[in-house]
Scaffold this motif. Structure first.
Motif, short mmCIF file in Angstrom:
data_model
loop_
_atom_site.label_atom_id
_atom_site.label_comp_id
_atom_site.label_asym_id
_atom_site.label_seq_id
_atom_site.Cartn_x
_atom_site.Cartn_y
_atom_site.Cartn_z
N ASN A 87 0.83 -1.20 0.00
CA ASN A 87 0.00 0.00 0.00
C ASN A 87 0.87 1.26 0.00
OD1 ASN A 87 -2.57 -1.27 0.05
ND2 ASN A 87 -2.34 -1.68 2.23
N ALA A 88 1.98 1.20 0.72
CA ALA A 88 2.89 2.34 0.74
C ALA A 88 3.45 2.60 -0.65
CB ALA A 88 4.04 2.09 1.73
N ALA A 115 -4.53 3.86 6.28
CA ALA A 115 -3.43 4.64 5.71
C ALA A 115 -3.73 5.03 4.27
CB ALA A 115 -2.12 3.86 5.78
N THR A 119 -5.21 8.94 3.33
CA THR A 119 -4.34 9.73 2.46
C THR A 119 -5.11 10.22 1.23
OG1 THR A 119 -2.37 8.53 3.18
CG2 THR A 119 -2.22 9.73 1.10
N THR A 163 -1.76 -9.85 6.28
CA THR A 163 -2.04 -8.53 6.84
C THR A 163 -3.20 -8.51 7.84
OG1 THR A 163 -1.07 -7.28 5.01
CG2 THR A 163 -2.85 -6.22 6.21
N ARG A 167 -3.81 -6.52 11.79
CA ARG A 167 -4.88 -5.58 12.12
C ARG A 167 -5.77 -6.10 13.25
NH1 ARG A 167 -4.19 -1.58 8.71
NH2 ARG A 167 -3.66 -1.96 6.52
N GLY A 201 4.66 -4.08 5.65
CA GLY A 201 4.18 -2.70 5.57
C GLY A 201 3.11 -2.42 6.61
N THR A 202 2.23 -3.38 6.84
CA THR A 202 1.18 -3.20 7.84
C THR A 202 1.77 -3.17 9.25
OG1 THR A 202 -0.34 -4.38 6.39
CG2 THR A 202 -1.03 -4.09 8.67
N ASN A 204 4.70 -2.07 9.98
CA ASN A 204 5.32 -0.75 10.07
C ASN A 204 4.28 0.33 10.36
OD1 ASN A 204 7.69 -1.42 7.35
ND2 ASN A 204 7.80 -1.93 9.53
N GLU A 205 3.10 0.19 9.75
CA GLU A 205 2.02 1.17 9.98
C GLU A 205 1.66 1.27 11.45
OE1 GLU A 205 -1.47 0.39 7.67
OE2 GLU A 205 -0.36 0.24 5.78
N TYR A 206 1.78 0.17 12.16
CA TYR A 206 1.44 0.15 13.58
C TYR A 206 2.65 0.44 14.48
CZ TYR A 206 -3.27 -1.49 12.62
OH TYR A 206 -4.58 -1.58 12.19
#
Length: 233
Positions: A87-88, A115, A119, A163, A167, A201-202, A204-206
């Motif tokens: 997603n990033a 995210a 955005t 992922t 979550r 990536g997920t 990292n988001e958290y």
């Protein structure tokens, strides 16, 4: 931890009818299996022609090579594609696009992606989404127990293979105002293993910065990577 279940065409009907009726300036697809499920549902509902016409009139962006291939089956070519399957990476590819006063139709998988959605909204987009799958939690008590065991140090490593697992775990932590503690525990005590870039990536988001992930995105490779990590740390 979680189970992913395909939605019925009836469950997707409102989202499909909405985009076919009002149209969209951008169509963004994030998974190949979700893309296929969406168009299959539209066909079942007798809305395939309307949906393909609307999507074909819009600009298209996609994440992942499987998504690109799925879109090609329906005659669509992605104008913008991410660089790494995350997603990033998709957001990076879209960073110079102005979405001001534009409608965006967003295909997700089984859960919201804050995210990505936030955005797009910050860039002025009016986002409508469809989730061809839904994530359920068969045994919430297990998730609660895992949050506690990671924070208290009873668990030395957690291997994430998708992922939604990330979550689900953090949503449970957030309910109890423990998400910061959980991220800190992963960075300092328990090691987070990730099967691939999207899951990394997920994490990292958290706020998880210490992630062990193999170059080859396979479960066996993840086990080897974790073993090597503990041999050298």
């Amino acid at each position: 931890m979680q189970e992913t279940i395909k939605c019925t065409p009836e469950e997707m009907k409102a989202a499909i009818e909405s985009v076919t009726q009002k149209g969209t300036d951008w169509s963004i697809f994030t998974t190949g299996i979700g893309t296929n499920t969406l168009f299959e549902a539209a066909e079942s509902l007798g809305l395939l022609d309307e949906l393909t016409q609307v999507i074909g009139a819009s600009r298209i962006a996609s994440r992942g090579y499987k998504t690109v291939q799925a879109l090609k089956k329906y005659g669509f070519t992605s104008e913008i594609v991410d660089g790494d399957g995350t997603n990033a990476g998709l957001l990076h590819a879209l960073q110079d696009v102005s979405f001001s006063d534009h409608n965006v139709f967003l295909q997700l998988h089984g859960e919201p992606v804050p995210a990505l959605e936030n955005t797009l909204a910050e860039k002025g987009a009016d986002v409508s989404r469809v989730l061809p799958y839904k994530t359920t939690v068969p045994n919430p008590a297990i998730v609660t127990q895992l949050v506690d065991e990671v924070i208290t140090g009873e668990i030395e490593a957690v291997l994430f293979t998708a992922t939604p697992q990330v979550r689900v775990l953090f949503q449970e932590a957030e309910k109890r105002h423990l998400s910061t503690d959980l991220a800190k525990a992963f960075n300092e005590i328990a090691v987070a293993g990730s099967v691939g870039k999207v899951t990394t990536g997920t994490l990292n988001e958290y706020g998880i910065t210490r992630v062990v992930a193999p170059e080859r995105e396979r479960m066996g490779a993840l086990i080897v990577a974790i073993d090597e990590y503990y041999k050298t740390n």
